[in-house]
Design an enzyme around this catalytic site. Structure first.
Site, short mmCIF file in Angstrom:
data_model
loop_
_atom_site.label_atom_id
_atom_site.label_comp_id
_atom_site.label_asym_id
_atom_site.label_seq_id
_atom_site.Cartn_x
_atom_site.Cartn_y
_atom_site.Cartn_z
N SER A 139 -26.42 -30.70 4.47
CA SER A 139 -25.09 -31.29 4.37
C SER A 139 -24.05 -30.32 4.90
CB SER A 139 -24.78 -31.61 2.90
OG SER A 139 -23.42 -31.94 2.71
N TYR A 152 -23.91 -29.74 -6.08
CA TYR A 152 -24.58 -30.37 -4.93
C TYR A 152 -24.46 -29.45 -3.72
CZ TYR A 152 -25.23 -33.57 -0.96
OH TYR A 152 -25.63 -34.15 0.22
#
Length: 253
Positions: A139, A152
């Site tokens: 990500s 996250y």
């Protein structure tokens, strides 16, 4: 890396980016094995594909992982691509009332430790192929964190580091190539809570760029805005952090 004639395992392949990966590789004549925790959703996804095997599987379940690997070895000995797509994200603030430690534990297990476990167990099978690949889906937040995806982002940073180490290790003496794709915000159900529908790139774009990366042996794929943020980080880390946390007053040294 060839893009046709592969047998490809895609975890979390029943929706979102994972399903788009499955569609892209299915369309090019590969056999795709998609996994997901919800059988009904998995079957609906499989109905959209041509050459597919759906398998109910939860990546955090150690026994299920052993059973999946045994099945793959028995039924799909020609497996040569693993796309680690299944993930988990919690949107919250570290100064709030939510249990950050519990949320972080769930994310680290799903987004990091489960991937290490599955890859390690499938490496003997992948090494038998003439050409093989492992893909991790990281990500933009793994490069520069966003404050409402705190743990996250940390899990994806760990995944990014692991992927680089895995690439170095396997590049020495194996035929297993290691790819990492780092999407920005993507328009999926997964990101709906944080504005994916209005600000995210199409999931199909992520899948198309992975296929293109296979064709060109581009091992680190900075999709969409990720490339801009990464380049900004190289030149001005503080500005990159501000860009990922707009409207927030950052503490500076």
């Amino acid at each position: 890396m060839k893009t046709i004639g592969n047998t490809i395992l895609i975890t979390g392949g029943s929706a979102g980016i994972g399903l788009e990966f499955a569609k892209a590789f299915d369309a090019k004549g590969n056999h795709v094995i998609i996994t997901g925790r919800n059988e009904e959703r998995l079957q609906k996804a499989a109905a959209q594909l041509t050459n597919v095997t759906p398998i109910v599987y939860d990546v955090v379940d150690k026994q299920a992982t052993d059973e999946l690997v045994a099945r793959l070895e028995n039924e799909f000995p020609d497996l040569n691509v693993v796309i680690n797509n299944a993930g988990k994200a919690a949107y919250y603030h570290l100064d709030g009332d939510q249990d950050a430690a519990t949320l972080a534990e769930e994310e680290i297990i799903t987004n990091y430790l489960a991937i290490i476990r599955l890859n390690q167990k499938l490496l003997p099978l992948l090494k038998k192929a003439n050409e093989a690949a492992i893909v991790t889906v990281s990500s933009i937040a793994g490069l520069v964190p966003n404050h409402f995806l705190p743990t996250y982002a940390a899990s994806k940073a760990a995944l990014h580091s692991y992927t680089q180490s895995l690439r170095i290790a396997l590049g020495k003496s194996t035929n297993v190539k290691v790819f990492e794709i780092l999407p920005p915000l993507v328009d999926t159900e997964f990101s709906a809570e944080i504005g994916g529908a209005t600000n995210g790139i199409p999931a199909k774009q992520v899948a198309d760029e992975l296929v293109e990366a296979f064709e060109n042996n581009t091992y680190e794929i900075l999709t969409g805005r990720t490339a801009d943020v990464f380049n900004l980080f190289l030149s001005n880390p503080a500005a990159a952090l501000q860009a990922m946390n707009p409207g927030v007053e950052l503490q500076t040294a």
